[in-house]
Structures are given as C-alpha cells and as structure tokens.
Write a protein that holds these residues in place. Sequence first.
Motif, PDB file in Angstrom:
ATOM      1  N   ARG A  77       0.848  -1.201   0.000  1.00  0.00           N
ATOM      2  CA  ARG A  77       0.000   0.000   0.000  1.00  0.00           C
ATOM      3  C   ARG A  77       0.875   1.239   0.000  1.00  0.00           C
ATOM      4  O   ARG A  77       1.832   1.334   0.761  1.00  0.00           O
ATOM      5  CB  ARG A  77      -0.883  -0.010   1.237  1.00  0.00           C
ATOM      6  CG  ARG A  77      -1.852   1.137   1.315  1.00  0.00           C
ATOM      7  CD  ARG A  77      -2.845   0.885   2.454  1.00  0.00           C
ATOM      8  NE  ARG A  77      -3.908   1.853   2.392  1.00  0.00           N
ATOM      9  CZ  ARG A  77      -4.041   2.865   3.229  1.00  0.00           C
ATOM     10  NH1 ARG A  77      -3.171   3.030   4.206  1.00  0.00           N
ATOM     11  NH2 ARG A  77      -5.037   3.703   3.111  1.00  0.00           N
ATOM     12  N   GLY A  89      -2.781   3.797  -3.349  1.00  0.00           N
ATOM     13  CA  GLY A  89      -2.638   2.676  -4.272  1.00  0.00           C
ATOM     14  C   GLY A  89      -2.389   1.394  -3.501  1.00  0.00           C
ATOM     15  O   GLY A  89      -1.623   1.385  -2.534  1.00  0.00           O
ATOM     16  N   THR A  90      -3.056   0.323  -3.899  1.00  0.00           N
ATOM     17  CA  THR A  90      -2.889  -0.974  -3.257  1.00  0.00           C
ATOM     18  C   THR A  90      -2.666  -2.035  -4.325  1.00  0.00           C
ATOM     19  O   THR A  90      -3.468  -2.155  -5.245  1.00  0.00           O
ATOM     20  CB  THR A  90      -4.128  -1.348  -2.421  1.00  0.00           C
ATOM     21  OG1 THR A  90      -4.398  -0.302  -1.486  1.00  0.00           O
ATOM     22  CG2 THR A  90      -3.913  -2.647  -1.667  1.00  0.00           C
ATOM     23  N   SER A 124      -3.726  -7.840  -8.504  1.00  0.00           N
ATOM     24  CA  SER A 124      -4.816  -6.892  -8.293  1.00  0.00           C
ATOM     25  C   SER A 124      -4.234  -5.525  -7.961  1.00  0.00           C
ATOM     26  O   SER A 124      -3.321  -5.420  -7.152  1.00  0.00           O
ATOM     27  CB  SER A 124      -5.702  -7.383  -7.148  1.00  0.00           C
ATOM     28  OG  SER A 124      -6.653  -6.412  -6.807  1.00  0.00           O
ATOM     29  N   LEU A 125      -4.768  -4.490  -8.576  1.00  0.00           N
ATOM     30  CA  LEU A 125      -4.321  -3.128  -8.328  1.00  0.00           C
ATOM     31  C   LEU A 125      -5.542  -2.244  -8.148  1.00  0.00           C
ATOM     32  O   LEU A 125      -6.486  -2.308  -8.938  1.00  0.00           O
ATOM     33  CB  LEU A 125      -3.475  -2.617  -9.498  1.00  0.00           C
ATOM     34  CG  LEU A 125      -3.004  -1.169  -9.417  1.00  0.00           C
ATOM     35  CD1 LEU A 125      -2.035  -0.987  -8.259  1.00  0.00           C
ATOM     36  CD2 LEU A 125      -2.354  -0.757 -10.733  1.00  0.00           C
ATOM     37  N   LYS A 126      -5.520  -1.405  -7.102  1.00  0.00           N
ATOM     38  CA  LYS A 126      -6.616  -0.471  -6.854  1.00  0.00           C
ATOM     39  C   LYS A 126      -6.026   0.882  -6.513  1.00  0.00           C
ATOM     40  O   LYS A 126      -5.153   0.988  -5.660  1.00  0.00           O
ATOM     41  CB  LYS A 126      -7.489  -0.977  -5.709  1.00  0.00           C
ATOM     42  CG  LYS A 126      -8.684  -0.079  -5.420  1.00  0.00           C
ATOM     43  CD  LYS A 126      -9.694  -0.756  -4.516  1.00  0.00           C
ATOM     44  CE  LYS A 126      -9.385  -0.558  -3.073  1.00  0.00           C
ATOM     45  NZ  LYS A 126     -10.446  -1.035  -2.176  1.00  0.00           N
ATOM     46  N   GLN A 128      -7.169   4.851  -5.479  1.00  0.00           N
ATOM     47  CA  GLN A 128      -8.247   5.732  -5.044  1.00  0.00           C
ATOM     48  C   GLN A 128      -7.722   7.158  -4.993  1.00  0.00           C
ATOM     49  O   GLN A 128      -6.692   7.424  -4.383  1.00  0.00           O
ATOM     50  CB  GLN A 128      -8.749   5.328  -3.662  1.00  0.00           C
ATOM     51  CG  GLN A 128      -9.397   3.966  -3.637  1.00  0.00           C
ATOM     52  CD  GLN A 128      -9.763   3.559  -2.223  1.00  0.00           C
ATOM     53  OE1 GLN A 128      -8.925   3.584  -1.345  1.00  0.00           O
ATOM     54  NE2 GLN A 128     -11.014   3.188  -2.046  1.00  0.00           N
ATOM     55  N   THR A 133     -12.442   5.463  -7.763  1.00  0.00           N
ATOM     56  CA  THR A 133     -11.616   4.269  -7.603  1.00  0.00           C
ATOM     57  C   THR A 133     -11.404   3.618  -8.957  1.00  0.00           C
ATOM     58  O   THR A 133     -12.355   3.436  -9.716  1.00  0.00           O
ATOM     59  CB  THR A 133     -12.298   3.254  -6.651  1.00  0.00           C
ATOM     60  OG1 THR A 133     -12.493   3.873  -5.385  1.00  0.00           O
ATOM     61  CG2 THR A 133     -11.463   2.009  -6.493  1.00  0.00           C
ATOM     62  N   SER A 134     -10.161   3.280  -9.252  1.00  0.00           N
ATOM     63  CA  SER A 134      -9.812   2.548 -10.468  1.00  0.00           C
ATOM     64  C   SER A 134      -9.209   1.219 -10.063  1.00  0.00           C
ATOM     65  O   SER A 134      -8.443   1.144  -9.100  1.00  0.00           O
ATOM     66  CB  SER A 134      -8.790   3.326 -11.301  1.00  0.00           C
ATOM     67  OG  SER A 134      -9.292   4.576 -11.667  1.00  0.00           O
ATOM     68  N   THR A 135      -9.550   0.160 -10.789  1.00  0.00           N
ATOM     69  CA  THR A 135      -8.995  -1.156 -10.502  1.00  0.00           C
ATOM     70  C   THR A 135      -8.380  -1.728 -11.764  1.00  0.00           C
ATOM     71  O   THR A 135      -8.722  -1.344 -12.881  1.00  0.00           O
ATOM     72  CB  THR A 135     -10.067  -2.120  -9.970  1.00  0.00           C
ATOM     73  OG1 THR A 135     -11.094  -2.258 -10.954  1.00  0.00           O
ATOM     74  CG2 THR A 135     -10.666  -1.628  -8.671  1.00  0.00           C
ATOM     75  N   ARG A 137      -5.775  -5.369 -13.289  1.00  0.00           N
ATOM     76  CA  ARG A 137      -5.169  -6.672 -13.048  1.00  0.00           C
ATOM     77  C   ARG A 137      -3.781  -6.699 -13.682  1.00  0.00           C
ATOM     78  O   ARG A 137      -3.598  -7.244 -14.761  1.00  0.00           O
ATOM     79  CB  ARG A 137      -6.038  -7.779 -13.602  1.00  0.00           C
ATOM     80  CG  ARG A 137      -7.415  -7.800 -12.924  1.00  0.00           C
ATOM     81  CD  ARG A 137      -8.154  -9.098 -13.050  1.00  0.00           C
ATOM     82  NE  ARG A 137      -7.453 -10.283 -12.684  1.00  0.00           N
ATOM     83  CZ  ARG A 137      -7.280 -10.747 -11.443  1.00  0.00           C
ATOM     84  NH1 ARG A 137      -7.742 -10.062 -10.434  1.00  0.00           N
ATOM     85  NH2 ARG A 137      -6.657 -11.867 -11.222  1.00  0.00           N
TER      86      ARG A 137
END
Length: 162
Positions: A77, A89-90, A124-126, A128, A133-135, A137
């Motif tokens: 994170r 970002g995660t 996985s990527l997220k 904010q 929020t954008s996600t 792969r």
Amino acid sequence: PLQGDLAFRFTKQLGVGAYVRYAPLLLSDSYQNGCNAAGFTCSGSDLAFGGLVEYRFGERLDGGGWLGASVGYEMLRSVSGSAGQRVTGTASGFEAGAQAGYDFTLAALTIGPFVHASLGQYGSLKVQTGGQTSTGRPRVFGLSGFMVNSARKPPAPFILML
C-alpha cells in the motif's frame, strides 16, 4: 520488517504453521525528493500472511541450522497526498518464499540470524483518488529479501518466532 511465526512441531525436526509480516516502506531518495518537490507527503507499507513449513537439521529445538518455505498473500500500500488531496494505491497478490537461519541459545531464548527471500505476483491493483476508484489486473512480479536477527521461545511442541 517485523514478522511473527507460530508453528506446531510434528517432530523435533519438522514444524508447520502460519506467519504474518509487516514492514513500513523505505522510499528511495529520488522518490522522496519527487514527493517533496510536488508538495506531497509519501508513505507506504507491506503486509503479508500465510502458511509455512520449517525443517531443522538435528533434533535440538533450541539451536542449530534450519530451512523454511512459505506461501501466502501480500498487500503493498502506498499513500501520497497534500492538503485536501490524497492518492492511495494498493497492489496485492500471492507470494512464495524461502528462509534459512542458524539459532543460538541465550538463557531462555533462542536467537540467531536468518535470511528470507520471496517472489510475489501482484494480480490486483486499486487506486483511489478523490471520490473515484480505479482497478486493474497487472502482471507484475516482485522479488524481496531481508536478513535480520530473530528471537524464539521454544516450548515444545509450539514455536513462536518474532
């Protein structure tokens, strides 16, 4: 990093258990300088947990060499921001690792150095920012490693390692 292991010994040589690891991210000077130039504060952390197996050479619980392997899940994170604006970002995914160490007995504790290396795939990527929020792969692989000292309290048949 700070890692805790809890293992059950099936024999004096073989243990199976779980681990959890936390590490604040150490940002490179160039990255930190970029954050400072933009007026942002930047930080991050890494959290991982999973299962492990450990094999000890010899039948002593309180010293000697050992090898370990682990499989788990890792979450990386990062947070950047300034007044009123924040971006988080995660990245997360599976990891596999290997460890080796040597323990020495000191009073009621067993201490010693060990080295750990792991390979992970962030699937996985997220991100904010503001209220959005954008996600995604990504197919990003990461390799990490560290060498530290450990302390153990070896009451058979359980082992707690910090």
